[in-house]
Design an enzyme around this catalytic site. Sequence first.
Site, PDB file in Angstrom:
ATOM      1  N   LYS A   1       0.589  -1.544   0.161  1.00 59.24           N
ATOM      2  CA  LYS A   1      -0.501  -0.265  -0.380  1.00 59.24           C
ATOM      3  C   LYS A   1       1.097   1.418  -0.136  1.00 59.24           C
ATOM      4  O   LYS A   1       0.879   1.680  -0.809  1.00 59.24           O
ATOM      5  CB  LYS A   1      -0.515  -0.021   1.053  1.00 59.24           C
ATOM      6  CG  LYS A   1      -1.347   1.251   1.749  1.00 59.24           C
ATOM      7  CD  LYS A   1      -2.639   1.338  -0.567  1.00 59.24           C
ATOM      8  CE  LYS A   1      -3.509   2.591  -0.089  1.00 59.24           C
ATOM      9  NZ  LYS A   1      -4.153   2.711   1.143  1.00 59.24           N
TER      10      LYS A   1
ATOM     11  N   LYS B   1      -0.089  11.743   5.527  1.00 58.42           N
ATOM     12  CA  LYS B   1      -0.298  10.539   6.556  1.00 58.42           C
ATOM     13  C   LYS B   1       0.703   9.845   5.759  1.00 58.42           C
ATOM     14  O   LYS B   1       1.759   8.585   6.210  1.00 58.42           O
ATOM     15  CB  LYS B   1      -1.012  10.626   7.212  1.00 58.42           C
ATOM     16  CG  LYS B   1      -1.199   9.689   8.163  1.00 58.42           C
ATOM     17  CD  LYS B   1      -2.012   8.419   8.204  1.00 58.42           C
ATOM     18  CE  LYS B   1      -3.167   7.543   7.265  1.00 58.42           C
ATOM     19  NZ  LYS B   1      -3.228   6.252   7.033  1.00 58.42           N
TER      20      LYS B   1
END
Lengths: 297, 297
Positions: free
Chosen positions: A175, A243
């Site tokens: 990811k 983030k």
Amino acid sequence: MSETGLSIGFIGLGIMGLPMAANLVQGGHRVRGFARSEQTRAKAAEQGIEAVGSTAEAVDGADVVITVLPDSPDVVEVGLGEGGVLGHTAAGVLWIDMSTIDPDTARDLHARSTAQGVRFLDAPVSGGEAGAIEGQLSIMVGGEAEVLESARGLLDLLGTTIVHVGPAGSGQVVKAANQIVVAGNIQILAEALVFLRGQDADLERALEVIGGGLAGSTVLQRKRESLLAGDFRPGFRARLHHKDLGIVQRSARAAGVGLPATALVTQLMQTLVARGDGDLDHSALYAQCAELNAVKP
Amino acid sequence: MSETGLSIGFIGLGIMGLPMAANLVQGGHRVRGFARSEQTRAKAAEQGIEAVGSTAEAVDGADVVITVLPDSPDVVEVGLGEGGVLGHTAAGVLWIDMSTIDPDTARDLHARSTAQGVRFLDAPVSGGEAGAIEGQLSIMVGGEAEVLESARGLLDLLGTTIVHVGPAGSGQVVKAANQIVVAGNIQILAEALVFLRGQDADLERALEVIGGGLAGSTVLQRKRESLLAGDFRPGFRARLHHKDLGIVQRSARAAGVGLPATALVTQLMQTLVARGDGDLDHSALYAQCAELNAVKP
């Protein structure tokens, strides 16, 4: 677990989590979801989700626990904190964390879960709100292959591409790599657009011919209309991508690899957030680059 | 010019030019091509191209002149030099330059051509050798729209996507933007691969799931197998992409726009050439990034 009628504890009924939980209900499962606010409680009830007031209530007696939370500390708190997942689940339970978090945190949660007989998968997703609603997410799964096989019936209700990418933490590693590519492809497209704008080129025609060749990308395809319109409503918020790039930065440093273009794009996502645009779509990297050059986006 | 039987002078029978000229012959036109070497002469003859020994012989009496040359100075030399295109073409002739060159040079050639009644289009292509052979190039055309319309019959023999992108020089501007995106998308994918390698991830599975989402790109699709195999035979040579990024750099500076990620990628393409890999495929940016990090590509 291709059977129906499982009892699922669901933590994180947000933009992604709520439609995912709803799809599990549609699939014939009993879902108890932790909802703090009255509003979420009402939305959950509409979807046939039993809303409860704490993590402990959601997971007590569940066969499967699913977490979809914003960041690593949230998952650690919900997993290990007082009244958390591991304090209220018996051996044999399956915990699937579908948040995007640090691979190291995922590995640690896997180890702690395994130590008390709880099976753990890291299974972050991509595909956005639309993918969550339509049950068409891509799911990158780290952990034991046989644990994924036992969970496939459930995950099939949430996504269409479900790939076992390696041992615990690997789902998060992949990811993170995905988020490198998305941010980089947006920034480079943004610069090509500013280059074209700077020379008064016809952007629409330019993108038509650029998109048809080796420069084509899913970013160009999906964001083209909104980029041309200067529309930066989210979509995927810049602060969440920021983030994710923090996860990339820490993981790359831990692995000891230097990634020059990724580092630059990370800084540019940081300045986008710093200038107050964290709640715009991540494609607002184009707005920033245009403004920096005093050209109209 | 949708009629057949035009007389075409063709300069630049290289990897791209030769199959393009052959497609014009197939389309029913008479093509005289300048071939310096005996080898090119033989190859040209096989394709029904009449090989001649100078630019002047190729363009004398031609209805249309087409140039497909490596770089700006080549086109200037062939166009304006002694025995060059403009010295041997009458008013009314159409000159289509399909090389990738500086937009400013293209504008200058357009102005000089116009001054003596020669119609000029800048029409760089993308699609590589395969696209040239199959007549499936993308062609980005700058110049007067009506001149393009008069040339469409010819260009249809060479490409499938033929877009008028603006006035003289615009074709080169869009081609430069295209080369920004291709180089950037390669470098960022290279870094994602090094990130994955650095964490012992399964690259094949990772790319399967990454390619299916917002991170998908034509670069990933077309280069996937060769990247996984560590096969960097060209394809499109790094030194030519490096040349194109030089055009980008000069054009961006002239337009007064700063492109941070493009600048970095330009430097990395430069170091790739500097270390002696200019004749590898441009995707060797991955080999360079891997080696820099001492991971196996």
